[in-house]
Design an enzyme around this catalytic site. Sequence first.
Site, PDB file in Angstrom:
ATOM      1  N   ARG A   1       0.852  -1.195   0.000  1.00  0.00           N
ATOM      2  CA  ARG A   1       0.000   0.000   0.000  1.00  0.00           C
ATOM      3  C   ARG A   1       0.891   1.248   0.000  1.00  0.00           C
ATOM      4  NH1 ARG A   1      -1.380   1.529   4.670  1.00  0.00           N
ATOM      5  NH2 ARG A   1      -2.334  -0.400   5.392  1.00  0.00           N
TER       6      ARG A   1
ATOM      7  N   TYR B   1     -16.308  16.994 -15.585  1.00  0.00           N
ATOM      8  CA  TYR B   1     -16.649  15.586 -15.489  1.00  0.00           C
ATOM      9  C   TYR B   1     -17.684  15.372 -14.374  1.00  0.00           C
ATOM     10  CZ  TYR B   1     -16.073  10.593 -14.867  1.00  0.00           C
ATOM     11  OH  TYR B   1     -16.308   9.252 -14.758  1.00  0.00           O
TER      12      TYR B   1
HETATM   13  C1  PLP Z   1     -13.086   9.610 -16.496  1.00  0.00           C
HETATM   14  C2  PLP Z   1     -12.704  10.935 -15.991  1.00  0.00           C
HETATM   15  C3  PLP Z   1     -12.429  11.135 -14.640  1.00  0.00           C
HETATM   16  C4  PLP Z   1     -12.579  10.036 -13.609  1.00  0.00           C
HETATM   17  O1  PLP Z   1     -11.651   9.026 -13.790  1.00  0.00           O
HETATM   18  P1  PLP Z   1     -11.911   7.481 -13.387  1.00  0.00           P
HETATM   19  O2  PLP Z   1     -10.642   6.846 -13.807  1.00  0.00           O
HETATM   20  O3  PLP Z   1     -13.121   7.033 -14.145  1.00  0.00           O
HETATM   21  O4  PLP Z   1     -12.141   7.462 -11.916  1.00  0.00           O
HETATM   22  C5  PLP Z   1     -12.035  12.402 -14.245  1.00  0.00           C
HETATM   23  N1  PLP Z   1     -11.928  13.419 -15.111  1.00  0.00           N
HETATM   24  C6  PLP Z   1     -12.185  13.262 -16.429  1.00  0.00           C
HETATM   25  C7  PLP Z   1     -12.036  14.427 -17.352  1.00  0.00           C
HETATM   26  C8  PLP Z   1     -12.588  12.017 -16.910  1.00  0.00           C
HETATM   27  O5  PLP Z   1     -12.865  11.877 -18.209  1.00  0.00           O
END
Ligand code: PLP
Length: 379
Positions: free
Chosen positions: A46, A98
């Site tokens: 970890r 997002y």
């Molecule tokens: C997909 C995405 C995230 C989140 O990432 P995960 O790997 O799905 O947790 C954050 N920011 C953007 C712009 C994304 O496209």
Amino acid sequence: MRFSTRAIHVGQEAEQTTGATIVPIFQTSTYTQEAVGKHKGFDYSRTINPTRVALEKQLAALENAAHAGAFASGMAATSAVLNLLSAGDHVVASDDMYGGTYRLFSRVFARYAIDFTYVDLSDLEALRAALRPQTRLVWVETPTNPLLKIVDIAATRAAVAKPALIAVDNTFATPYFQQPLALGADIVVHSTTKYIGGHSDVVGGVAITNDAAIHEQIKFHQNSVGGVPGPFDAWLVMRGAKTLALRMQQHERNALAIAQYLEKHQKVEHVNYPGLPAHPQHALAQRQMRGFGGMLSFTLRVSEERAMAFAASLRYFSLAESLGGVESLICHPARMTHGSMPKEDRDRRGVTDGLLRLSVGIEDIEDLLEDLEGALSPL
Ligand SMILES: *Cc1c(COP(=O)(O)O)cnc(C)c1O
């Protein structure tokens, strides 16, 4: 060392005991110590794992940065950055970002007495008006999702005085096309699930910085919260990242050709792609980015039902969430990525019912254009 050489070599020296050219998947949770406390720098996975260390060196190098902390997802990396804050702090964030980031801010961190203001960060006046003495973080996404607006990172830095930090989610642009730390950002976050991994086969994230004190806290968070990637996931991201430059060149070529094709199509009302001269911030994108990326969105001059039928009828563009893989994807933001947002808010932000978003893959462009033409002509 230049970009692709860094992607292929940094952190990836031959393994010492066997000479293995490729960094092994160190699938171990613990490490045998010679005597109590006498070990080779590795005690528990970890805290530290050799495959993850190799990935962190590689990803830091891609952003020309000193430090990176790898996480099990983009959201875990974002969460680690938000954990730099304390109760009473204030955050200004993009209103076109997002959906998962918005959910994390508004439904998790808002419960811990951290205050959020959401503004259009492409409007510097709106940013200045939102700043408070308690503002500790400005959270930027550029290009934005799904409207592909551009936020001026250098101008944001000029408007935001330290100690307030600027974090940029660089997932859409990738370090190949945009280097936010060089423009004044303090932290870069990626969902490595997307372009950096590049093959839609792994979920991951990273937080990158040149500031040793910030990195210490990110590492502390990796160890005390534990949202770290397993060795195999770290290895998959590292393998994907080696071809980032090649893939991004092809993503961009294809996206530009499709944007130009859609722009001229009579069934298409509007195309959002920063690489088009008609994009209102094309000049800023040219200045800030080395290329315009593989994401675009557009609206059709047809009903929502027909737009959704169009999206489902494509052969090579899979109807799916996510982005950044070698395969082309299409999504209907109003019903998919932004489905949890009330229609009024969506309309106000321009995420209308007719909007479609493409993650343009690296297939042969002729096939992609034929696919679009075949689905558009019966509309
Ligand atoms: C997909 C995405 C995230 C989140 O990432 P995960 O790997 O799905 O947790 C954050 N920011 C953007 C712009 C994304 O496209």
